[in-house]
Design a protein around this motif. Sequence first.
Motif, PDB file in Angstrom:
ATOM      1  N   LEU A  83      10.436 -34.682  11.827  1.00 39.42           N
ATOM      2  CA  LEU A  83      10.256 -36.076  11.518  1.00 39.42           C
ATOM      3  C   LEU A  83      11.620 -36.847  11.539  1.00 39.42           C
ATOM      4  CD1 LEU A  83       8.804 -38.504   9.779  1.00 39.42           C
ATOM      5  CD2 LEU A  83       9.911 -37.461   7.870  1.00 39.42           C
ATOM      6  N   VAL A  84      11.881 -37.939  12.200  1.00 40.34           N
ATOM      7  CA  VAL A  84      12.905 -38.607  12.352  1.00 40.34           C
ATOM      8  C   VAL A  84      13.074 -39.927  11.229  1.00 40.34           C
ATOM      9  CG1 VAL A  84      14.646 -40.257  13.927  1.00 40.34           C
ATOM     10  CG2 VAL A  84      12.988 -38.334  14.919  1.00 40.34           C
ATOM     11  N   LYS A  85      13.737 -39.555  10.022  1.00 40.38           N
ATOM     12  CA  LYS A  85      13.519 -40.206   8.918  1.00 40.38           C
ATOM     13  C   LYS A  85      14.205 -41.570   9.246  1.00 40.38           C
ATOM     14  CE  LYS A  85      14.216 -36.173   5.705  1.00 40.38           C
ATOM     15  NZ  LYS A  85      15.103 -35.523   4.567  1.00 40.38           N
ATOM     16  N   GLU A  86      15.233 -41.860  10.156  1.00 41.00           N
ATOM     17  CA  GLU A  86      15.521 -43.216  10.433  1.00 41.00           C
ATOM     18  C   GLU A  86      14.517 -44.035  10.681  1.00 41.00           C
ATOM     19  OE1 GLU A  86      18.807 -40.298  11.974  1.00 41.00           O
ATOM     20  OE2 GLU A  86      16.742 -40.278  11.410  1.00 41.00           O
ATOM     21  N   LEU A  87      13.372 -43.582  11.412  1.00 37.05           N
ATOM     22  CA  LEU A  87      12.594 -44.378  11.905  1.00 37.05           C
ATOM     23  C   LEU A  87      11.333 -44.781  10.803  1.00 37.05           C
ATOM     24  CD1 LEU A  87      12.062 -42.952  15.324  1.00 37.05           C
ATOM     25  CD2 LEU A  87      13.413 -45.032  14.570  1.00 37.05           C
ATOM     26  N   VAL A  88      11.194 -44.258   9.595  1.00 34.68           N
ATOM     27  CA  VAL A  88      10.072 -44.386   8.854  1.00 34.68           C
ATOM     28  C   VAL A  88      10.363 -45.960   8.234  1.00 34.68           C
ATOM     29  CG1 VAL A  88       9.422 -43.751   6.464  1.00 34.68           C
ATOM     30  CG2 VAL A  88      10.104 -41.953   8.178  1.00 34.68           C
ATOM     31  N   GLY A  89       9.399 -46.515   8.351  1.00 30.85           N
ATOM     32  CA  GLY A  89       9.350 -47.998   7.851  1.00 30.85           C
ATOM     33  C   GLY A  89       9.881 -49.072   8.670  1.00 30.85           C
ATOM     34  N   LYS A  90      10.384 -48.480  10.017  1.00 32.47           N
ATOM     35  CA  LYS A  90      10.982 -49.424  10.928  1.00 32.47           C
ATOM     36  C   LYS A  90       9.866 -50.060  12.077  1.00 32.47           C
ATOM     37  CE  LYS A  90      15.379 -48.844  10.407  1.00 32.47           C
ATOM     38  NZ  LYS A  90      15.300 -48.007   9.045  1.00 32.47           N
ATOM     39  N   PRO A  91      10.267 -51.372  12.510  1.00 31.63           N
ATOM     40  CA  PRO A  91       9.136 -51.879  13.298  1.00 31.63           C
ATOM     41  C   PRO A  91       8.540 -51.136  14.480  1.00 31.63           C
ATOM     42  CG  PRO A  91      11.083 -53.286  12.855  1.00 31.63           C
ATOM     43  CD  PRO A  91      11.416 -51.992  12.164  1.00 31.63           C
ATOM     44  N   HIS A  92       7.365 -51.428  14.853  1.00 34.19           N
ATOM     45  CA  HIS A  92       6.672 -50.467  15.757  1.00 34.19           C
ATOM     46  C   HIS A  92       7.277 -50.523  17.288  1.00 34.19           C
ATOM     47  CE1 HIS A  92       2.937 -49.831  13.282  1.00 34.19           C
ATOM     48  NE2 HIS A  92       3.970 -49.438  12.401  1.00 34.19           N
ATOM     49  N   THR A  93       7.158 -49.646  17.896  1.00 36.67           N
ATOM     50  CA  THR A  93       7.492 -49.820  19.374  1.00 36.67           C
ATOM     51  C   THR A  93       6.494 -49.366  20.296  1.00 36.67           C
ATOM     52  OG1 THR A  93       8.635 -47.711  19.304  1.00 36.67           O
ATOM     53  CG2 THR A  93      10.067 -49.375  18.791  1.00 36.67           C
ATOM     54  N   LEU A  94       6.418 -49.687  21.541  1.00 31.17           N
ATOM     55  CA  LEU A  94       5.549 -49.554  22.404  1.00 31.17           C
ATOM     56  C   LEU A  94       5.927 -48.225  23.204  1.00 31.17           C
ATOM     57  CD1 LEU A  94       2.966 -50.038  24.019  1.00 31.17           C
ATOM     58  CD2 LEU A  94       3.977 -51.271  25.655  1.00 31.17           C
ATOM     59  N   ASP A  95       5.257 -47.030  23.020  1.00 28.67           N
ATOM     60  CA  ASP A  95       5.514 -45.844  23.453  1.00 28.67           C
ATOM     61  C   ASP A  95       4.634 -45.063  24.149  1.00 28.67           C
ATOM     62  OD1 ASP A  95       8.193 -45.663  22.314  1.00 28.67           O
ATOM     63  OD2 ASP A  95       7.243 -45.419  20.523  1.00 28.67           O
ATOM     64  N   ASP A  96       3.471 -45.474  23.848  1.00 28.60           N
ATOM     65  CA  ASP A  96       2.087 -44.857  24.605  1.00 28.60           C
ATOM     66  C   ASP A  96       1.690 -45.362  25.792  1.00 28.60           C
ATOM     67  OD1 ASP A  96       0.860 -46.970  23.752  1.00 28.60           O
ATOM     68  OD2 ASP A  96      -0.606 -46.046  22.712  1.00 28.60           O
ATOM     69  N   GLY A  97       2.578 -46.549  26.390  1.00 27.16           N
ATOM     70  CA  GLY A  97       2.505 -46.815  27.952  1.00 27.16           C
ATOM     71  C   GLY A  97       3.299 -45.960  28.860  1.00 27.16           C
ATOM     72  N   ARG A  98       3.939 -44.947  28.094  1.00 35.86           N
ATOM     73  CA  ARG A  98       4.590 -44.304  29.167  1.00 35.86           C
ATOM     74  C   ARG A  98       3.798 -42.951  29.713  1.00 35.86           C
ATOM     75  NH1 ARG A  98       9.785 -42.061  25.723  1.00 35.86           N
ATOM     76  NH2 ARG A  98       7.930 -41.400  24.522  1.00 35.86           N
ATOM     77  N   PRO A  99       3.964 -42.567  31.081  1.00 37.65           N
ATOM     78  CA  PRO A  99       3.280 -41.314  31.411  1.00 37.65           C
ATOM     79  C   PRO A  99       3.575 -40.174  30.837  1.00 37.65           C
ATOM     80  CG  PRO A  99       4.940 -42.323  32.976  1.00 37.65           C
ATOM     81  CD  PRO A  99       4.987 -43.328  31.938  1.00 37.65           C
ATOM     82  N   GLY A 100       4.929 -40.066  30.144  1.00 34.46           N
ATOM     83  CA  GLY A 100       5.088 -38.722  29.496  1.00 34.46           C
ATOM     84  C   GLY A 100       6.428 -39.114  28.727  1.00 34.46           C
ATOM     85  N   GLY A 101       6.928 -38.016  27.547  1.00 28.61           N
ATOM     86  CA  GLY A 101       7.706 -38.415  26.897  1.00 28.61           C
ATOM     87  C   GLY A 101       9.385 -37.713  27.481  1.00 28.61           C
TER      88      GLY A 101
END
Length: 462
Positions: free
Chosen positions: A241-259
């Motif tokens: 869990l990256v705590k800094e990201l809890v409650g932050k605005p959403h980003t588009l990540d599932d349009g990537r072919p991989g992480g």
Amino acid sequence: MRARCLGGKTNIWGRLALRLSDYDFKAKSHDGYGEDWPISYQDLAPYYDKVDLYLGISGVKENLPHLPDSLFQRPTKLNFGEVKLRERLAQMGRVLTPYRAGVTTDGLKHNKYRSKCFGRGACNRRPGGCDIHAAFDSPTGLIYPAMDTGNLTLRTNSIAYEVLVDPNSGRARGVAFLDSQTRKSYEAKAKVVILAASTLESARLLLLSRSRQHPNGIGNSSGHVGHNFCEHVMGPGITGLVKELVGKPHTLDDGRPGGFYVPRFRNLADRQPGFIRGYGFEGESGHTMFPSHALETPGFGAGFKKTVRDYAGAFISMGGFGEVLPRYESYVELDPETKDRWGIPVLRFHYRFGDNERKMAEDMVAAAREMFEAAGIEVVGVDREILTEGWSIHELGTARMGSDPKTSVLNQFQQSHDVRNLFVVDGSSHVSASCQNPTWTIMALAWRSCEYLTDQFKKGNL
């Protein structure tokens, strides 16, 4: 696994496109185990380049001797959690790099069947994969362009069951196959026979092709067909869990072919106690169409929904892919009793992970936890169990290359030692598994073999 469809497993592959290095090709020289490949990285590098340019690959150059760079197109971007982990790993002497995907991000002018990646699709394979074919698959990347030349005849619904042999010379003269719908038997005549049926099916075909000249199966005078099976060990992994990201605005990540990918760092300059060879990690983080943690989140109603939304993009996970050592006692053979739906004997497996794989898996868990904790990522889940043998579906070996016909099946050009007009150009030729995914290497080796085949054919040597 055999995907009985046009294009096979390239229709469902994970798209990670990695090169092997001389840590892999000359692994025996490095640690004393097994056999070296009969080629070096320099032999294959020009053909890796050809595959890169023809099919497209995204990524970032890292200048690692154990993970050679490709001719990359535009990479996908790492998100906040991945950058955070990358920066901490750099301090530990390790690397996190954007997923090296067999995806064209800049487009391919020479291929009308594929579009460039826009980073906006449903890349997850279960919802349907890449509907614009930015991700490589054999039909749009290779088969359709080949058919456009007018030089390829494609016959689907065909089940090959024997490589036919000339009774006088012992040379391959064609292939016998069944129509899967009518069950009628046919023969395809050929001056050269090329098997590319995948590791297990090519071995099966070789073993099925018995004759007076080849009583143990065609190309099997060494007795090594079916043996030295290897793959990748999977299962151990970690979720944080990256705590800094809890409650932050959403980003588009599932349009990537991989992480992201963390290349091997064990048994390079050092010698890790307990096991030889190495492993890498494939990982991902960020928002997805359906938050993977939602089903495990307690509560209901508005509070439940808010929790899911707040935590949706804050998770990061990665899982290990380790090299399974090739062993002669890891083998497949024709089952004397069980047959498939067309009456053809299936394969029977004699294969289990060994101590090296188990010790490696234990280290995967410890190293993954170490890296997350060093980066200040809260560990919320640890997977320690090894997935069952075969889970990786990266089947390799069974007809390995080598310089000695007594201990190998093929030469460095994937040509049979016994039958010079027979080639096997898939993962079965691999001498060892490496910890890198094999797709790009299979195609680079096939390209190299085809150039050799063309040259030999013109010279009248086939």
